[in-house]
Design a protein around this motif. Structure first.
Motif, PDB file in Angstrom:
ATOM      1  N   ASP A   5      -3.781  46.624   8.656  1.00  0.00           N
ATOM      2  CA  ASP A   5      -3.471  47.784   9.702  1.00  0.00           C
ATOM      3  C   ASP A   5      -3.685  47.184  11.199  1.00  0.00           C
ATOM      4  O   ASP A   5      -4.909  46.625  11.445  1.00  0.00           O
ATOM      5  N   ARG A  47      -9.233  52.178  13.423  1.00  0.00           N
ATOM      6  CA  ARG A  47      -7.964  51.784  13.157  1.00  0.00           C
ATOM      7  C   ARG A  47      -7.150  52.223  14.448  1.00  0.00           C
ATOM      8  O   ARG A  47      -7.306  53.277  14.897  1.00  0.00           O
ATOM      9  N   GLU A  60      -4.158  53.651  15.121  1.00  0.00           N
ATOM     10  CA  GLU A  60      -3.270  54.502  14.679  1.00  0.00           C
ATOM     11  C   GLU A  60      -1.766  54.481  15.132  1.00  0.00           C
ATOM     12  O   GLU A  60      -0.876  54.550  14.345  1.00  0.00           O
TER      13      GLU A  60
END
Length: 441
Positions: free
Chosen positions: A160, A378, A380
């Motif tokens: 990610d 993360r 996003e």
């Protein structure tokens, strides 16, 4: 095209991507422009700070680049070259543990509540690996294991987009004396390991200090800044170490296995083949036995041609000066969370000589660049900073930074604790700057 020219073109192309260049310019010092930077500091402290050292349990020797991570979070730091550490933890984290780890040693778990603000001494014991453990399923082909490890980056590493906070430092020493120090907090917009997209960097804070009286009337600067350490991330940028088709230029063999974080680790030694004339690398790869994951790598450039090495690294220099590297060494360490690994720390050490045409003795300098990820989350949205906000690969950090300020300048950010020698050098320089400022009024 001649052999030497072909080598130069091949290797220089790799360095242009990595931007590891020295810039040497004749120094014209204007003391009135070298003043300490001051900033209004928020006195509200929302973190607890812990200082101390990590040592070998038997010898009491400092453990350099040991990792301290707050369990259940992404907060971490590493020890400096004297084993010292500085860890800042938000005050809302009170019941956690700190995991202390080092290559070849047993992990130690320490409750946060047992740590003192200062003078914490943490000792680690060597992890003994039984030979019977490592002989059961050892592959016969070390090169095949390296290929498999590189091919599995999409499975074993972050998949990610990630936003990392990192601390970066450049240090220049003349022999054993510190003459220049630049530091920065940067944001790394890390793309997935299985993505071809390069990472982006954004500069948050930076500072510097230079003792110009020790620089031989030459200013030494490192071009590329944090990119020099970012590109040591082998799993993201394997082309800088093992370019396409270049694995055959090396010999691979198994060394003595060890443990990292209680995991069994293969140690793979690699060396440039004698028949290869281009300057490549020699070193060790540390590969997790169970998951075929690269956890660390330590290697150095094979410098065989002084003239070629100089052209590879020195972008600009004054007339009548010869400059060439005598050692170029690299290190990268990865960390693991939730079954996925990610870039945690890297360093580049460059030692070189400056030979003046009209001087009897030459000067020996060493330059170290290191970067440690201290927190991450993360990303996003997967968005990258705008082009005008990104650090350029041509950056010279010492030109972007301003000066050393109040010790609280870095606030809650985890940094690598300064070595005592660096700390004392900074204080000395600050005193000199204050005297210069008083005289200029």
């Amino acid at each position: 095209m001649g052999t030497k020219r072909a080598i130069r073109c091949f290797f220089k192309e790799k360095l242009v991507k990595g931007t590891l260049f020295l810039v040497l310019i004749a120094l014209q010092w204007n003391p009135s422009k070298v003043l300490a930077f001051q900033e209004n500091v928020d006195t509200t402290v929302d973190f607890n700070q812990y200082q101390g050292e990590v040592v070998d349990e038997s010898t009491n020797n400092p453990l350099v680049f040991a990792t301290l991570a707050v369990e259940g979070t992404n907060i971490s730091t590493i020890t400096n070259t004297e084993g010292g550490f500085l860890l800042k933890v938000p005050k809302n984290i009170t019941d956690g543990n700190v995991i202390v780890s080092f290559l070849g040693y047993k992990n130690k778990t320490i409750p946060l509540s047992s740590l003192q603000p200062e003078k914490n001494r943490i000792s680690l014991s060597v992890s003994i690996t039984e030979l019977s453990e490592i002989n059961i399923n050892v592959p016969k082909d070390a090169a095949a294991l390296v290929k498999e490890t590189l091919a599995r980056k999409g499975d074993n590493y972050f998949s990610d987009p990630t936003l990392m906070t990192a601390f970066y430092r450049e240090t220049i020493r003349k022999r054993r004396k510190n003459v220049s120090l630049s530091e920065a907090v940067v944001s790394i917009y890390k793309s997935p390991y299985n993505s071809a997209r390069n990472d982006a960097l954004e500069l948050y804070k930076a500072r510097k200090s230079t003792d110009y009286s020790k620089l031989d009337t030459v200013a030494l600067k490192l071009q590329g800044g944090p990119f020099n350490t970012l590109y040591v991330d082998i799993m993201k940028y394997p082309e800088f170490l093992f370019g396409e088709g270049s694995l055959s230029d090396y010999t691979f063999s198994f060394g003595r296995s060890t443990r990292i974080n209680d995991r069994l680790i293969y140690v793979i030694k690699f060396n440039q083949r004698e028949t290869v004339t281009a300057p490549l690398y020699n070193g060790e790869l540390f590969i997790d036995v169970e998951n075929k994951t690269l956890t660390s790598a330590v290697y150095s450039l094979n410098i065989t041609d002084k003239d070629l090495a100089s052209q590879l690294f020195v972008r600009r220099k004054p007339m009548g000066v010869d400059v060439w590297p005598t050692e170029v060494a690299y290190r990268v360490d990865y960390r693991e969370k939730g079954g996925k690994w990610y870039y945690g720390y890297s360093s580049v050490m460059l030692e070189f000589k400056i030979d003046w045409e009209d001087r009897l003795f030459n000067s020996v300098y060493s330059m170290t660049a290191e970067m440690a990820v201290t927190d991450w989350e993360r990303n996003e949205s997967g968005q990258l900073p705008k082009n005008r906000e990104r650090i350029k690969k041509s950056i010279i950090l010492s030109d972007e930074a301003i000066g050393f300020s109040d010790p609280d300048f870095w606030g809650e950010y985890n940094i690598i604790e300064p070595e005592r020698s660096i700390e004392s050098a900074i204080k000395k320089i600050q005193r000199q700057l204050r005297r210069i400022e008083r005289r200029s009024k």
